[in-house]
Design a protein around this motif. Structure first.
Motif, PDB file in Angstrom:
ATOM      1  N   GLY A  10       1.071   2.442   4.327  1.00  0.00           N
ATOM      2  CA  GLY A  10       0.730   1.764   3.085  1.00  0.00           C
ATOM      3  C   GLY A  10      -0.594   2.243   2.506  1.00  0.00           C
ATOM      4  N   ALA A  11      -1.516   2.601   3.365  1.00  0.00           N
ATOM      5  CA  ALA A  11      -2.821   3.088   2.899  1.00  0.00           C
ATOM      6  C   ALA A  11      -2.708   4.423   2.175  1.00  0.00           C
ATOM      7  CB  ALA A  11      -3.782   3.211   4.079  1.00  0.00           C
ATOM      8  N   ASP A  12      -1.613   5.147   2.391  1.00  0.00           N
ATOM      9  CA  ASP A  12      -1.410   6.442   1.740  1.00  0.00           C
ATOM     10  C   ASP A  12      -0.833   6.312   0.332  1.00  0.00           C
ATOM     11  OD1 ASP A  12      -2.180   7.831   4.102  1.00  0.00           O
ATOM     12  OD2 ASP A  12      -0.124   7.663   4.884  1.00  0.00           O
ATOM     13  N   LEU A  13      -0.356   5.131  -0.041  1.00  0.00           N
ATOM     14  CA  LEU A  13       0.336   4.971  -1.321  1.00  0.00           C
ATOM     15  C   LEU A  13      -0.474   5.408  -2.540  1.00  0.00           C
ATOM     16  CD1 LEU A  13       2.477   1.732  -0.961  1.00  0.00           C
ATOM     17  CD2 LEU A  13       3.262   4.093  -1.191  1.00  0.00           C
ATOM     18  N   THR A  25       2.066  -2.151  -7.473  1.00  0.00           N
ATOM     19  CA  THR A  25       2.975  -3.225  -7.064  1.00  0.00           C
ATOM     20  C   THR A  25       4.405  -2.743  -6.818  1.00  0.00           C
ATOM     21  OG1 THR A  25       1.605  -4.794  -8.275  1.00  0.00           O
ATOM     22  CG2 THR A  25       3.812  -5.530  -7.638  1.00  0.00           C
ATOM     23  N   PRO A  26       5.038  -2.015  -7.753  1.00  0.00           N
ATOM     24  CA  PRO A  26       6.416  -1.598  -7.485  1.00  0.00           C
ATOM     25  C   PRO A  26       6.522  -0.592  -6.341  1.00  0.00           C
ATOM     26  CG  PRO A  26       5.640  -0.650  -9.551  1.00  0.00           C
ATOM     27  CD  PRO A  26       4.593  -1.621  -9.090  1.00  0.00           C
ATOM     28  N   TYR A  27       5.488   0.200  -6.137  1.00  0.00           N
ATOM     29  CA  TYR A  27       5.498   1.188  -5.063  1.00  0.00           C
ATOM     30  C   TYR A  27       5.372   0.517  -3.694  1.00  0.00           C
ATOM     31  CZ  TYR A  27       4.674   4.198  -9.051  1.00  0.00           C
ATOM     32  OH  TYR A  27       4.773   4.826 -10.264  1.00  0.00           O
ATOM     33  N   LYS A  84       8.072  -0.728   1.295  1.00  0.00           N
ATOM     34  CA  LYS A  84       8.553  -1.683   2.297  1.00  0.00           C
ATOM     35  C   LYS A  84      10.047  -1.491   2.554  1.00  0.00           C
ATOM     36  CE  LYS A  84       8.605  -6.672   3.324  1.00  0.00           C
ATOM     37  NZ  LYS A  84       9.914  -6.696   3.899  1.00  0.00           N
ATOM     38  N   ARG A  85      10.833  -1.347   1.479  1.00  0.00           N
ATOM     39  CA  ARG A  85      12.273  -1.113   1.635  1.00  0.00           C
ATOM     40  C   ARG A  85      12.538   0.187   2.389  1.00  0.00           C
ATOM     41  NH1 ARG A  85      12.234  -2.424  -3.815  1.00  0.00           N
ATOM     42  NH2 ARG A  85      12.826  -0.309  -4.395  1.00  0.00           N
ATOM     43  N   LEU A  86      11.790   1.209   2.057  1.00  0.00           N
ATOM     44  CA  LEU A  86      11.982   2.503   2.712  1.00  0.00           C
ATOM     45  C   LEU A  86      11.647   2.438   4.198  1.00  0.00           C
ATOM     46  CD1 LEU A  86      10.499   4.741  -0.092  1.00  0.00           C
ATOM     47  CD2 LEU A  86      12.879   4.759   0.698  1.00  0.00           C
ATOM     48  N   GLN A  91      15.446   6.591   6.134  1.00  0.00           N
ATOM     49  CA  GLN A  91      14.454   7.017   5.153  1.00  0.00           C
ATOM     50  C   GLN A  91      13.138   7.358   5.844  1.00  0.00           C
ATOM     51  OE1 GLN A  91      15.435   7.332   2.040  1.00  0.00           O
ATOM     52  NE2 GLN A  91      17.381   6.292   2.381  1.00  0.00           N
ATOM     53  N   HIS A  92      12.579   8.484   5.454  1.00  0.00           N
ATOM     54  CA  HIS A  92      11.318   8.926   6.052  1.00  0.00           C
ATOM     55  C   HIS A  92      10.398   9.442   4.954  1.00  0.00           C
ATOM     56  CE1 HIS A  92      13.235   8.545   9.965  1.00  0.00           C
ATOM     57  NE2 HIS A  92      14.300   9.032   9.345  1.00  0.00           N
ATOM     58  N   VAL A  93       9.391   8.654   4.619  1.00  0.00           N
ATOM     59  CA  VAL A  93       8.375   9.084   3.663  1.00  0.00           C
ATOM     60  C   VAL A  93       7.269   9.717   4.489  1.00  0.00           C
ATOM     61  CG1 VAL A  93       6.772   8.405   1.845  1.00  0.00           C
ATOM     62  CG2 VAL A  93       8.971   7.213   2.083  1.00  0.00           C
ATOM     63  N   MET A  94       7.036  10.976   4.219  1.00  0.00           N
ATOM     64  CA  MET A  94       6.096  11.740   5.031  1.00  0.00           C
ATOM     65  C   MET A  94       4.912  12.177   4.180  1.00  0.00           C
ATOM     66  SD  MET A  94       7.845  11.578   7.795  1.00  0.00           S
ATOM     67  CE  MET A  94       6.813  12.604   8.839  1.00  0.00           C
ATOM     68  N   VAL A  95       3.792  12.392   4.847  1.00  0.00           N
ATOM     69  CA  VAL A  95       2.626  12.963   4.181  1.00  0.00           C
ATOM     70  C   VAL A  95       2.117  14.141   4.999  1.00  0.00           C
ATOM     71  CG1 VAL A  95       1.876  10.898   2.929  1.00  0.00           C
ATOM     72  CG2 VAL A  95       1.081  11.275   5.272  1.00  0.00           C
TER      73      VAL A  95
END
Length: 153
Positions: free
Chosen positions: A14-17, A40-42, A47-49, A55-59
């Motif tokens: 979440g800190a990466d958003l 807010t929408p992100y 959270k859903r992801l 689902q994998h959100v990577m940085v």
């Protein structure tokens, strides 16, 4: 040119958003559809992801700085003899990191991770206006094989 040896690829938090959304907004297309001033929408989408195991959100992180992002999705299916495919989306590299090999390393990581998951196909889409990205993906072995369609809801 930047070295990629000091690069860490890890799941986003979440800190990466703020950094992720800033990269999503940092081009002509993203500037018209992203809202980095209202996370807010992100936060809700993230959270859903994170609750979905496919689902994998990577940085990509250099030092303490987020310099790239992508979303890797695993999709089980019936076609291709019941194979699983992966979809790479939302690929972004920070403007001052482009051209240094980070994008190549990031996509190669996603392809390897897809192999590890037993995927038989890796696919991605790219807006028709992103001709530089098309050349980049073709250099990495992707072929423009389909015509895509979208319906805005």
């Amino acid at each position: 040119m930047h070295e990629t040896a000091d690069l860490v690829i890890r799941p986003a938090t979440g800190a990466d958003l703020p950094a992720i959304v800033a990269m999503l907004a940092d081009d002509p297309l993203g500037a018209t559809r992203e809202s980095p001033d209202d996370l807010t929408p992100y936060v809700a989408a993230f959270k859903r992801l994170t609750e979905d195991p496919h689902q994998h959100v990577m940085v990509a992180v250099r030092g303490e700085r987020v310099v790239g992002t992508l979303q890797l999705t695993f999709v089980p299916g019936l076609s291709r003899r019941g194979s699983t495919r992966s979809i790479i989306e939302g690929v972004r590299v920070h403007a001052d990191e482009r051209g240094g090999g980070l994008g190549t390393r990031f996509i190669e990581w996603a392809v390897e991770r897809s192999r590890e998951e037993g995927c038989r196909l890796v696919q991605l889409t790219s807006d028709v206006s992103r001709t530089d990205a098309h050349r980049f993906y073709e250099r990495l072995g992707f072929t423009a094989s389909h015509v895509g369609f979208k319906l805005q809801l």
